[in-house]
Design a protein around this motif. Structure first.
Motif, PDB file in Angstrom:
ATOM      1  N   ASN A 127       3.094   4.905 -36.934  1.00 53.80           N
ATOM      2  CA  ASN A 127       3.591   5.113 -35.559  1.00 53.80           C
ATOM      3  C   ASN A 127       3.401   3.849 -34.741  1.00 53.80           C
ATOM      4  OD1 ASN A 127       4.452   7.926 -35.558  1.00 53.80           O
ATOM      5  ND2 ASN A 127       2.313   8.351 -36.071  1.00 53.80           N
ATOM      6  N   ARG A 128       4.502   3.359 -34.195  1.00 55.00           N
ATOM      7  CA  ARG A 128       4.443   2.127 -33.400  1.00 55.00           C
ATOM      8  C   ARG A 128       5.637   2.070 -32.476  1.00 55.00           C
ATOM      9  NH1 ARG A 128       6.534   1.181 -38.767  1.00 55.00           N
ATOM     10  NH2 ARG A 128       8.587   0.256 -38.542  1.00 55.00           N
ATOM     11  N   ILE A 129       5.504   1.244 -31.440  1.00 55.50           N
ATOM     12  CA  ILE A 129       6.647   0.979 -30.572  1.00 55.50           C
ATOM     13  C   ILE A 129       6.759  -0.522 -30.374  1.00 55.50           C
ATOM     14  CG2 ILE A 129       6.704   3.167 -29.317  1.00 55.50           C
ATOM     15  CD1 ILE A 129       5.063   1.967 -27.117  1.00 55.50           C
ATOM     16  N   GLU A 130       8.008  -0.974 -30.258  1.00 60.35           N
ATOM     17  CA  GLU A 130       8.224  -2.398 -29.972  1.00 60.35           C
ATOM     18  C   GLU A 130       8.657  -2.514 -28.517  1.00 60.35           C
ATOM     19  OE1 GLU A 130      10.273  -4.638 -32.943  1.00 60.35           O
ATOM     20  OE2 GLU A 130      10.569  -6.348 -31.598  1.00 60.35           O
ATOM     21  N   LEU A 131       8.039  -3.444 -27.797  1.00 61.91           N
ATOM     22  CA  LEU A 131       8.329  -3.568 -26.368  1.00 61.91           C
ATOM     23  C   LEU A 131       9.202  -4.810 -26.157  1.00 61.91           C
ATOM     24  CD1 LEU A 131       4.731  -2.560 -25.714  1.00 61.91           C
ATOM     25  CD2 LEU A 131       6.710  -1.242 -24.963  1.00 61.91           C
ATOM     26  N   PRO A 132      10.426  -4.591 -25.683  1.00 62.21           N
ATOM     27  CA  PRO A 132      11.404  -5.681 -25.653  1.00 62.21           C
ATOM     28  C   PRO A 132      11.146  -6.692 -24.532  1.00 62.21           C
ATOM     29  CG  PRO A 132      12.335  -3.723 -24.680  1.00 62.21           C
ATOM     30  CD  PRO A 132      10.968  -3.337 -25.159  1.00 62.21           C
ATOM     31  N   SER A 133      11.801  -7.836 -24.643  1.00 66.63           N
ATOM     32  CA  SER A 133      11.657  -8.913 -23.652  1.00 66.63           C
ATOM     33  C   SER A 133      12.028  -8.458 -22.253  1.00 66.63           C
ATOM     34  CB  SER A 133      12.556 -10.084 -24.022  1.00 66.63           C
ATOM     35  OG  SER A 133      12.221 -10.541 -25.275  1.00 66.63           O
ATOM     36  N   SER A 134      12.983  -7.509 -22.169  1.00 66.47           N
ATOM     37  CA  SER A 134      13.383  -7.059 -20.831  1.00 66.47           C
ATOM     38  C   SER A 134      12.202  -6.425 -20.096  1.00 66.47           C
ATOM     39  CB  SER A 134      14.543  -6.056 -20.930  1.00 66.47           C
ATOM     40  OG  SER A 134      14.184  -4.992 -21.780  1.00 66.47           O
ATOM     41  N   LEU A 135      11.222  -5.935 -20.843  1.00 69.88           N
ATOM     42  CA  LEU A 135      10.047  -5.346 -20.213  1.00 69.88           C
ATOM     43  C   LEU A 135       8.898  -6.351 -20.108  1.00 69.88           C
ATOM     44  CD1 LEU A 135       8.887  -2.445 -19.300  1.00 69.88           C
ATOM     45  CD2 LEU A 135       7.662  -2.544 -21.468  1.00 69.88           C
TER      46      LEU A 135
END
Ligand SMILES: Cc1ncc(COP(=O)(O)O)c(C=O)c1O
Length: 492
Positions: A81-89
């Protein structure tokens, strides 16, 4: 001597535990199974189908893994389980990925750290479930994890935590029948917890204290399970140009950061970054103070922190974390983020970040800026728990500051997230690392009766950490023997 746990110390106690686990139908998972649930026997998986993620059912010991399917009931296993946090954030080019702790039972990965401490004690006859009480001193989720594991392993538990911790924590502990002892103060009042432990040690014979700050089982679990989970994520999301650039972890007990020791073995150039609260910058400035990032920063260096393997330290303002908790969870915050081009699928998963997870995200952003990481660089961090643990904190902020507004959301996005820079960030030299290590002396040798010789060996003994981290191979053999003697798995 720092002991390596590799043999039975009391056969009679172990035999009693086996008898009891046979009666209660308890099977202990191996560390290999927690790392790779593909190894979990099919008949165990069949049972899990009818069991909720938080249910107080011994089978849920098999859900102490990063790989639970993200669902409340009946889930089996899937990818980490993981999330990737994009550059827009994040405002940086580097790919920032957070492992998600929400999908462990209790909603935090500390069930793993606690298992790493309790299970070796049970299989070696160091803990008699019919007599001993397991004491879980903690400022955060560790005592919740410990109380949960204890219940599943038929052990009585005592949770010790500061009285100012969130109400959710106290309420839940009562549901698992833990005796709860509240000590004075807040998050950073660890000395008061230690004092309570000494009081119990000196007045009761039936207590076994699983102090997460000095129990190597905590670090070992993260080395084995969190480290390999991160390796899997890198293999899944990376491309030919990707590299694991940094691992960022807040330090509470310094268990989670031990995954960095594993990652160093597969990526020697990796930067391991320890994060703490600016209001209590112990590693950064020998500082002290109260703060609101629940679960971290306790005015001391944990005994189990291998500071030789820490490359940088950074400190995050707790006010930024609290404001972003609102931005990430209030509808006005979500609307503002959408307007700024943050994808809906990212906005939807932001509640998976608890307060310390937000601190980790901010530390990852500082790391990316400091080392000028680009889109080929992957920075991994950990979302230990989620916002579901902090509903009362959100309500308190609404009461104190009024309802969240779009204007406030814009301020918070700009000021607390996109505005993160490289202040309060320090790359460690060899003497800096040594200075962090030396600080252990005052807590552990002066106050907690550790030997100077052991302190020195944690720094100088080239093989000690390797031997400590290698223990699960032997523990798994002993777990298999233990389970074979209870016969529960065979008769399932
Ligand atoms: C919410 C939260 N974040 C971070 C941590 C720190 O993790 P560790 O103790 O492994 O350093 C904890 C520890 O309990 C925690 O509860």
């Amino acid at each position: 001597m720092i002991p390596i746990i590799d043999q039975v110390i009391d056969p009679a106690v172990r035999a009693r535990a086996i008898e009891r686990y046979r009666e209660r139908g308890i099977i202990l998972p191996t560390f290999a199974q927690q790392r790779d649930p593909e190894l979990v026997p099919e008949k165990v998986k069949a049972k899990l189908g009818g069991i909720g993620l938080w249910d107080l059912d011994p089978m849920n010991l098999f859900r102490i893994t990063w790989k639970n399917q993200p669902q409340e009931k009946g889930g089996l296993y899937g990818p980490v389980n993981r999330i990737e946090l994009p550059s827009s954030l994040t405002g940086v080019k580097a790919r920032i990925v957070a492992l998600v702790g929400q999908w462990f039972p209790t909603g935090a990965h500390k069930v793993g750290a606690a298992y790493g401490c309790l299970a070796p004690t049970i299989i070696t006859g160091g803990f008699d479930p019919a007599y001993h009480k397991a004491v879980w001193p903690s400022t955060g989720n560790y005592c919740r994890g410990g109380a949960f594991d204890s219940y599943l392993m038929d052990c009585t538990s005592i949770a010790i935590l500061p009285e100012e911790m969130s109400r959710e924590r106290f309420d839940w502990l009562k549901t698992v029948g833990a005796e709860v002892i509240a000590t004075p103060g807040c998050e950073s009042n660890v000395k008061e917890i230690y004092d309570k432990c000494w009081e119990l040690r000196n007045t009761r014979e039936d207590v076994v204290i699983f102090n997460q700050f000095d129990q190597f089982g905590n670090a070992v679990w993260h080395y084995t399970c969190t480290g390999s989970a991160i390796e899997e994520v890198i293999n899944e999301i990376g491309n030919d140009r990707s590299r694991l650039a940094a691992y960022v972890s807040a330090t509470g007990s310094a268990g989670t950061i031990a995954a960095g020791d594993y990652l160093r073995t597969i990526e020697p150039q990796l930067k391991v970054v320890a994060s703490e609260a600016l209001q209590c910058p112990t590693l950064l400035k020998n500082g002290f103070g109260g703060h609101r990032i629940e679960g971290i920063g306790d005015k001391h260096v944990p005994w189990i922190h291998n500071s030789r393997n820490t490359d940088a330290v950074t400190a995050i303002d707790d006010e930024d974390c609290m404001r972003l908790l609102r931005l990430f969870n209030e509808p006005e915050g979500h609307a503002m983020l959408a307007e700024q081009g943050v994808p809906q699928e990212t906005i939807a998963v932001l509640p998976l970040l608890g307060i310390s997870s937000i601190g980790n995200l901010l530390s990852a952003i500082k790391t990316a800026r400091w080392f000028e990481h680009d889109e080929d660089d992957i920075i991994i961090t950990v979302a230990t728990d989620s916002a579901s643990m902090y509903g009362s904190r959100l309500a308190e902020m609404t009461e104190a500051h009024g309802a969240y507004t779009t204007l406030q959301a814009a301020r918070d996005l700009d000021g607390c997230l996109l505005g993160q820079r490289t202040d309060n960030f320090k790359e460690l030299t060899h003497p800096d690392r040594r200075a962090i290590h030396n600080l252990k002396y005052y807590t552990w040798v002066e106050q907690q009766a550790k030997e100077t010789e052991d302190l020195e060996s944690l720094w100088y003994d080239r093989d000690l950490w390797t031997r400590l981290f290698a223990q699960p191979a032997r523990w798994d053999e002993m777990i298999d023997e233990f389970n074979a003697e209870t016969g529960v798995l065979d008769n399932l």
